[in-house]
Design a protein around this motif. Sequence first.
Motif, mmCIF file in Angstrom:
data_model
loop_
_atom_site.group_PDB
_atom_site.id
_atom_site.type_symbol
_atom_site.label_atom_id
_atom_site.label_comp_id
_atom_site.label_asym_id
_atom_site.label_seq_id
_atom_site.Cartn_x
_atom_site.Cartn_y
_atom_site.Cartn_z
ATOM 1 N N GLU A 185 0.476 -0.557 -0.245
ATOM 2 C CA GLU A 185 0.157 -0.067 -0.064
ATOM 3 C C GLU A 185 0.819 0.980 0.186
ATOM 4 N N GLU A 187 0.723 5.295 -0.448
ATOM 5 C CA GLU A 187 0.095 6.916 -0.469
ATOM 6 C C GLU A 187 1.161 8.029 -1.686
ATOM 7 N N ARG A 217 -3.587 -0.064 -3.169
ATOM 8 C CA ARG A 217 -3.427 -1.042 -2.150
ATOM 9 C C ARG A 217 -3.250 -2.261 -3.041
ATOM 10 N N THR A 226 -8.043 5.038 -3.348
ATOM 11 C CA THR A 226 -8.916 5.530 -2.640
ATOM 12 C C THR A 226 -8.340 7.010 -2.970
ATOM 13 N N GLN A 254 -13.519 5.472 -3.100
ATOM 14 C CA GLN A 254 -12.493 4.727 -3.230
ATOM 15 C C GLN A 254 -13.124 3.796 -3.854
ATOM 16 N N THR A 256 -12.710 -0.546 -5.354
ATOM 17 C CA THR A 256 -11.887 -1.903 -5.469
ATOM 18 C C THR A 256 -12.199 -2.315 -7.076
ATOM 19 N N VAL A 268 -15.861 7.348 0.912
ATOM 20 C CA VAL A 268 -14.714 6.195 1.900
ATOM 21 C C VAL A 268 -14.998 7.117 2.938
ATOM 22 N N LEU A 270 -11.965 9.543 4.837
ATOM 23 C CA LEU A 270 -10.780 9.563 4.202
ATOM 24 C C LEU A 270 -9.947 9.333 5.626
ATOM 25 N N ASN A 272 -9.841 7.391 7.819
ATOM 26 C CA ASN A 272 -9.476 6.254 8.128
ATOM 27 C C ASN A 272 -9.258 5.657 7.568
ATOM 28 N N ALA A 273 -9.171 6.249 6.135
ATOM 29 C CA ALA A 273 -8.165 5.184 5.150
ATOM 30 C C ALA A 273 -6.616 5.997 4.693
ATOM 31 N N ASP A 274 -6.393 6.998 5.611
ATOM 32 C CA ASP A 274 -4.706 7.833 5.670
ATOM 33 C C ASP A 274 -4.281 7.618 6.882
#
Length: 350
Positions: A185, A187, A217, A226, A254, A256, A268, A270, A272-274
């Motif tokens: 994963e 960024e 990811r 994301t 996001q 998949t 989503v 954000l 939490n995502a990062d």
Amino acid sequence: MIANELSVALSSVARYSKVPAPDDAEMNETSSTRRAALQQQAVAWLVRLKSGAADETVLAEFENWRSQTLEHEQAYRDVETLWQQLPQPLLADRQRRRALAARQCRVRRLKRGLGVAAAAALLLSVMGGFYPDYLQHPLADYRTRIGEQTSITLADGSIAHLNTDTAIDVSINANERRIELLRGEAEFDVAHDEHKPFRVVSGSMSTEALGTRFIVRYDGQAGAVTLLQGKIRSSRPSAHGAQADSATLQPGQQLTFNAEMLGVPQAVELSNADAWRRGRLLMNFVPLKQVIAEINRYRRGQIRLLDDELAEREVNIAVDIKQIDAWLEALQQTLPVKVIHAGPLVFLQS
């Protein structure tokens, strides 16, 4: 080497072979002893003469010894005859012994090789179970191990933040900036360059961005993209040469994907995502098994659930990535769960 072998062989033959006496008379013990002594002397002279180190002085001494009596002359002729007969058998014997030694050496090497192979297999098995990240993509341009995170400034000024157990290859040229996410994963904080598109490839998926922040990811089979800021377009080729599947994401969405299809962009949280960029894991209303699967990405000693009902229980978590063991202990205070430590492994049961 051959001179030494012949010397030993000639001495043995001279000792045990019955060489006729010059007068062919019946030998008494004294004459037999004398003849054996002359034969040994003859062997010594022959080896000395054939050594290549005999000078004129040595030759003169030999002729003086040889001319003493007819017995001296006969002893030398007998040994010289043996010399002419022995090289081929000795050479064959030496070759046989060398071949035998070579076979024994090969057997020893094979045994050592089998031992090394067994040890290597055991080592790979241990590494595959406890150090899988060391065997994954060892030649990648940039990698992190399990539990590690790092940030890399690329040649174009973009920054790649690598999460745990991640590997990427980087190619930046005059036409494009291409990052291959091999595993894990990352960024990407992309430096704007309208002349060179920035693409992140993960399996068959390609995500293109200009002046954008986004996370990709990928576990080798499936993944997710994301978008944090800006705009990106993700695409993958369709089967049978049809038009590529593609989707454009907006910030907070996001997407998949797997080898067969793209999902539908979903909203989503954000933060939490990062969260991993801030050293935390944040998950809301998700099954405990999903939480454990996420935590296991950061922990070399895996956590295993022993209870199916417990695995499906929904939880909210906020975990410090560096304090996972402390979170496990605290978990026992909030859930009816028992934490069992077994070496590097941890088991959870109701």
